[in-house]
Design an enzyme around this catalytic site. Sequence first.
Site, PDB file in Angstrom:
ATOM      1  N   VAL A  87     -11.677   3.570   2.036  1.00  0.00           N
ATOM      2  CA  VAL A  87     -11.049   4.333   0.964  1.00  0.00           C
ATOM      3  C   VAL A  87     -10.082   3.473   0.155  1.00  0.00           C
ATOM      4  CG1 VAL A  87     -11.295   6.582   2.084  1.00  0.00           C
ATOM      5  CG2 VAL A  87      -9.279   5.193   2.567  1.00  0.00           C
ATOM      6  N   ASP A  90      -4.790   2.936  10.739  1.00  0.00           N
ATOM      7  CA  ASP A  90      -6.192   2.650  10.988  1.00  0.00           C
ATOM      8  C   ASP A  90      -6.307   2.146  12.425  1.00  0.00           C
ATOM      9  OD1 ASP A  90      -8.758   1.299  10.941  1.00  0.00           O
ATOM     10  OD2 ASP A  90      -8.650   1.274   8.776  1.00  0.00           O
ATOM     11  N   ASP A  98       0.665   3.554   4.142  1.00  0.00           N
ATOM     12  CA  ASP A  98      -0.386   4.275   3.431  1.00  0.00           C
ATOM     13  C   ASP A  98      -1.445   4.812   4.385  1.00  0.00           C
ATOM     14  OD1 ASP A  98      -1.353   1.736   4.027  1.00  0.00           O
ATOM     15  OD2 ASP A  98      -2.094   1.311   2.024  1.00  0.00           O
ATOM     16  N   ARG A 155      -5.500   0.232  -6.288  1.00  0.00           N
ATOM     17  CA  ARG A 155      -4.288   0.943  -5.871  1.00  0.00           C
ATOM     18  C   ARG A 155      -3.873   2.004  -6.887  1.00  0.00           C
ATOM     19  NH1 ARG A 155      -1.964  -1.959  -1.653  1.00  0.00           N
ATOM     20  NH2 ARG A 155      -2.271  -4.202  -1.734  1.00  0.00           N
ATOM     21  N   GLY A 202       0.762  -1.240   0.000  1.00  0.00           N
ATOM     22  CA  GLY A 202       0.000   0.000   0.000  1.00  0.00           C
ATOM     23  C   GLY A 202       0.788   1.281   0.000  1.00  0.00           C
ATOM     24  N   ASP A 262      -6.029  -0.192  -1.164  1.00  0.00           N
ATOM     25  CA  ASP A 262      -6.712  -1.165  -2.006  1.00  0.00           C
ATOM     26  C   ASP A 262      -7.912  -1.800  -1.322  1.00  0.00           C
ATOM     27  OD1 ASP A 262      -5.672  -4.451  -1.431  1.00  0.00           O
ATOM     28  OD2 ASP A 262      -5.031  -2.799  -0.173  1.00  0.00           O
TER      29      ASP A 262
END
Length: 182
Positions: free
Chosen positions: A154, A104, A101, A166, A45, A160
């Site tokens: 997202v 979370d 990336d 991506r 990512g 992805d």
Amino acid sequence: MEINEDINKVLLTEEQIHRRVMELGAQITKEYKGRKVVMICLLKGAAYFACDLSRAIDMPIRMEFMVASSYGSGTHTSGSVAVHLDIKDNIAGKDVLLVDDIIDSGLTFARVKALLETKNPASIKTVAMCDKKARRQNGLEADYVGFEIPDEFVVGYGLDYAGDYRNLPYVGVLKSSVYGRA
């Protein structure tokens, strides 16, 4: 079918991303001037973000790559972080920028950071293109953040869904019908 049709809305435009990457590069250049820096990119990512960020940093840096994940092909963390590929270079005594990336749950960043700390770097700072604070399961905060984003699924610019999307030049919210939440 074009992949753009699967996007509900564009959250971050290509221009916004480029501008923020340049700002982060300038900030990192200023803060790390004269130091030996190793940028560690979490694949897959962060590849787009890390490559663009490395070009925005105006000083020599080394690049390393790791593969770690807590998602598989789902939309929520599995809670278990697996490291599939570790770095090759010796980072002892060097300043490390760990690039991902998205932060979370924070589980992957925390696990990888702890692993890297055992390799005795001079310092480790984390860089996340996107920060989704609403999902955090630990107190981890990235040292450098591109964008704080809402709790939506997202894709694009490296992010992805099951390996797809991506290559979008922007970050967009994926339609829920695509991942089965109609």
